[in-house]
Write an enzyme that holds these catalytic residues in place. Sequence first.
Site, PDB file in Angstrom:
ATOM      1  N   CYS A 129      -6.063   1.720   6.063  1.00  0.00           N
ATOM      2  CA  CYS A 129      -6.670   0.466   6.511  1.00  0.00           C
ATOM      3  C   CYS A 129      -6.018   0.040   7.834  1.00  0.00           C
ATOM      4  O   CYS A 129      -5.103   0.695   8.327  1.00  0.00           O
ATOM      5  CB  CYS A 129      -6.477  -0.617   5.451  1.00  0.00           C
ATOM      6  SG  CYS A 129      -4.763  -1.160   5.257  1.00  0.00           S
TER       7      CYS A 129
ATOM      8  N   GLU B  69       0.998   3.826   1.832  1.00  0.00           N
ATOM      9  CA  GLU B  69       1.498   4.210   3.154  1.00  0.00           C
ATOM     10  C   GLU B  69       2.696   3.363   3.561  1.00  0.00           C
ATOM     11  O   GLU B  69       3.703   3.881   4.054  1.00  0.00           O
ATOM     12  CB  GLU B  69       0.418   4.048   4.228  1.00  0.00           C
ATOM     13  CG  GLU B  69      -0.835   4.846   4.006  1.00  0.00           C
ATOM     14  CD  GLU B  69      -1.936   4.061   3.303  1.00  0.00           C
ATOM     15  OE1 GLU B  69      -1.664   3.460   2.235  1.00  0.00           O
ATOM     16  OE2 GLU B  69      -3.065   4.048   3.804  1.00  0.00           O
TER      17      GLU B  69
ATOM     18  N   HIS C  84       0.862  -1.186   0.000  1.00  0.00           N
ATOM     19  CA  HIS C  84       0.000   0.000   0.000  1.00  0.00           C
ATOM     20  C   HIS C  84       0.899   1.236   0.000  1.00  0.00           C
ATOM     21  O   HIS C  84       2.049   1.181   0.461  1.00  0.00           O
ATOM     22  CB  HIS C  84      -0.894   0.014   1.238  1.00  0.00           C
ATOM     23  CG  HIS C  84      -1.953  -1.037   1.232  1.00  0.00           C
ATOM     24  ND1 HIS C  84      -3.013  -1.026   2.106  1.00  0.00           N
ATOM     25  CD2 HIS C  84      -2.133  -2.139   0.451  1.00  0.00           C
ATOM     26  CE1 HIS C  84      -3.786  -2.065   1.876  1.00  0.00           C
ATOM     27  NE2 HIS C  84      -3.275  -2.759   0.880  1.00  0.00           N
TER      28      HIS C  84
END
Length: 152
Positions: A84, A56, A54
């Site tokens: 998430c 991040e 992801h």
Amino acid sequence: MNDEHYMRQCIEQAQAASVRGEVPVGALVVDPNTDKVIARTGNAPIGICDPTAHAEILALRDAAYKTGNYRLSGLTLYVTLEPCTMCAGAISNARITRLVYGASDPEGGAVQNGVRFFEQTSCHSKPEVKGGVLADECGQILKNFFKARRRQ
């Protein structure tokens, strides 16, 4: 520090991810003391065959590498979509001081939606959180991406 300025850079990363066929999410790690962007990236799970890739996570990894420290205290993470659970855990473990995100994610988000990770007693490091920065623009990129995918 201008949150909209950095979120616009995240949007550029999200758009680049979309061009690569990835879900359009972009992230930056910024040192607010110097206004220096330490890391910038977009989603890449498909491209690098990694379910943890992801935006991040990739930005945190790059920032840790560049700073020579896995603890990123004092830094701000910008991301176009509410993180998430996996990413919230990484943000906490990295000791990010401030999290700024664009669009909320009612289905997969874990900050203001879902499990509200940073509110759990088991969360040992809780960043200051600001959501909704350029939320409409961040959300529209995702809507356009999934609309085009449904047409295919």
